[in-house]
Design a protein around this motif. Structure first.
Motif, PDB file in Angstrom:
ATOM      1  N   SER A  15       0.820  -1.211   0.000  1.00 33.84           N
ATOM      2  CA  SER A  15       0.000   0.000   0.000  1.00 33.84           C
ATOM      3  C   SER A  15       0.853   1.259   0.000  1.00 33.84           C
ATOM      4  O   SER A  15       0.409   2.315  -0.421  1.00 33.84           O
ATOM      5  CB  SER A  15      -0.910  -0.005   1.220  1.00 33.84           C
ATOM      6  OG  SER A  15      -0.114  -0.046   2.385  1.00 33.84           O
ATOM      7  N   ALA A 128       1.587   4.266   8.642  1.00 34.12           N
ATOM      8  CA  ALA A 128       0.947   5.549   8.305  1.00 34.12           C
ATOM      9  C   ALA A 128       0.946   6.489   9.509  1.00 34.12           C
ATOM     10  O   ALA A 128       1.066   7.709   9.367  1.00 34.12           O
ATOM     11  CB  ALA A 128      -0.482   5.304   7.832  1.00 34.12           C
ATOM     12  N   GLY A 208       8.346  -6.129   7.540  1.00 30.73           N
ATOM     13  CA  GLY A 208       7.631  -4.922   7.105  1.00 30.73           C
ATOM     14  C   GLY A 208       8.476  -3.691   7.400  1.00 30.73           C
ATOM     15  O   GLY A 208       9.455  -3.750   8.162  1.00 30.73           O
TER      16      GLY A 208
HETATM   17  P1  ADP Z   1       3.559  -1.730   2.525  1.00 31.82           P
HETATM   18  O1  ADP Z   1       4.066  -3.089   2.149  1.00 31.82           O
HETATM   19  O2  ADP Z   1       2.211  -1.707   3.134  1.00 31.82           O
HETATM   20  O3  ADP Z   1       3.714  -0.746   1.411  1.00 31.82           O
HETATM   21  P2  ADP Z   1       6.001  -1.461   4.059  1.00 31.82           P
HETATM   22  O4  ADP Z   1       6.179  -2.786   4.698  1.00 31.82           O
HETATM   23  O5  ADP Z   1       6.851  -1.136   2.887  1.00 31.82           O
HETATM   24  O6  ADP Z   1       4.474  -1.206   3.724  1.00 31.82           O
HETATM   25  O7  ADP Z   1       6.210  -0.362   5.213  1.00 31.82           O
HETATM   26  C1  ADP Z   1       6.067   1.011   4.954  1.00 31.82           C
HETATM   27  C2  ADP Z   1       6.212   1.768   6.261  1.00 31.82           C
HETATM   28  O8  ADP Z   1       7.478   1.486   6.833  1.00 31.82           O
HETATM   29  C3  ADP Z   1       6.183   3.272   6.064  1.00 31.82           C
HETATM   30  O9  ADP Z   1       4.851   3.723   6.251  1.00 31.82           O
HETATM   31  C4  ADP Z   1       7.153   3.785   7.121  1.00 31.82           C
HETATM   32  O10 ADP Z   1       6.431   4.326   8.235  1.00 31.82           O
HETATM   33  C5  ADP Z   1       7.916   2.571   7.608  1.00 31.82           C
HETATM   34  N1  ADP Z   1       9.376   2.660   7.414  1.00 31.82           N
HETATM   35  C6  ADP Z   1      10.059   2.442   6.261  1.00 31.82           C
HETATM   36  N2  ADP Z   1      11.399   2.570   6.464  1.00 31.82           N
HETATM   37  C7  ADP Z   1      11.554   2.865   7.780  1.00 31.82           C
HETATM   38  C8  ADP Z   1      12.711   3.118   8.618  1.00 31.82           C
HETATM   39  N3  ADP Z   1      13.953   3.085   8.153  1.00 31.82           N
HETATM   40  N4  ADP Z   1      12.477   3.390   9.917  1.00 31.82           N
HETATM   41  C9  ADP Z   1      11.237   3.416  10.421  1.00 31.82           C
HETATM   42  N5  ADP Z   1      10.118   3.195   9.686  1.00 31.82           N
HETATM   43  C10 ADP Z   1      10.269   2.923   8.384  1.00 31.82           C
END
Ligand code: ADP
Length: 250
Positions: A15, A128, A208
């Motif tokens: 997402s 989010a 994630g």
């Molecule tokens: P999706 O698969 O639903 O697109 P992701 O697993 O890629 O989601 O996770 C996205 C979320 O991860 C973002 O909304 C962000 O808040 C968090 N995120 C990404 N990188 C980092 C990081 N280095 N440190 C903390 N939070 C992170």
């Protein structure tokens, strides 16, 4: 497990971000090689670019994630439940539970009983929430780990709703807490809330994007009492799981 050689592309169209893992399977676990391309922010041109890039390799493509059905040329489109199981079994052997905290939802998969739970009703338990607070503070969400460990105390933050959390944050800043301390407070209340939902277990695979927030990882460890394992490339686990699934099935 299959013994054939193959290069498979796992695409996770989540997402919030899109992830691509190109994996060369050589037959033995020991020869397992992988190449990861960066994840890119959805939506827009970069998304199409990633799909194009995948297609041009001419390797088999396995798509997963919220937007998996958009990949009309994918050979298979397993759910994240399937890919999470594949990846956790491979990268976190012995894990009892997989917890996937993504951009818009949170998923629990109990590998012992195959129970699966999804929470996509409330943004306060997802990435989010952090993205929202990060944009309020004008800092990248990637700073949430470092800020957490810079703070020596933190305020209690109790709001379970993103919108109310903001007014609570403002109150704490007015009370004299620093930004670092508020971030630590947020990681803390987030981790505590999630920990209450985790089934009792000894070994938890945390995957994630939010698993990259080491503050949340620390709190989850403390509150669940489980060994929390964050695999390398935790944000790409579903893409890797998709490739593994494809290798077995194709
Ligand atoms: P999706 O698969 O639903 O697109 P992701 O697993 O890629 O989601 O996770 C996205 C979320 O991860 C973002 O909304 C962000 O808040 C968090 N995120 C990404 N990188 C980092 C990081 N280095 N440190 C903390 N939070 C992170």
């Amino acid at each position: 497990m299959s013994r054939k050689q193959a290069t498979i592309i796992g695409l996770d169209l989540g997402s919030t971000t899109a992830k691509l893992a190109e994996v060369f399977f050589s037959g033995d676990r020991e020869d397992f090689k992988l190449r990861l391309l960066e994840s890119r922010i959805l939506p827009a041109a970069s998304w199409q670019e990633l799909l194009q890039e995948a297609r041009e390799t001419r390797h088999s493509i396995i798509a997963t994630g919220y937007f998996r059905k958009k990949v009309t040329f994918a050979a298979l489109c397993p759910t994240e439940l399937t890919t999470a199981r594949e990846a956790a079994t491979f990268f976190v052997p012995g894990a009892d539970v997989v917890l996937d905290i993504g951009g818009q939802d949170i998923k629990f998969l109990d590998l012992r009983s195959n129970d699966f739970r999804l929470n996509d009703k409330c943004s306060a338990g997802t990435g989010a929430f952090f993205d929202f607070v990060a944009s309020y503070f004008h800092i990248p969400v990637t700073d949430f780990s470092t800020l957490h460990f810079k703070a020596e105390r933190h305020p209690e933050l109790n709001s379970t709703c993103t919108v109310f959390a903001l007014s609570e944050i403002i109150s704490r800043l007015v009370d004299g807490y620093t930004r670092e301390e508020v971030v630590r407070g947020l990681n803390n209340s987030f981790g505590e809330k999630i920990a209450r939902l985790v089934p009792p277990c000894e070994k938890l695979a945390l995957v994630g994007g939010v698993a990259r927030n080491l503050g949340v990882v620390r709190v989850l460890e403390e509150k669940t009492g489980a060994q929390v394992v964050v695999p390398e490339n935790c944000q790409l686990m579903n893409a890797l799981g998709a490739a593994i699934f494809g290798w077995k099935k194709l």
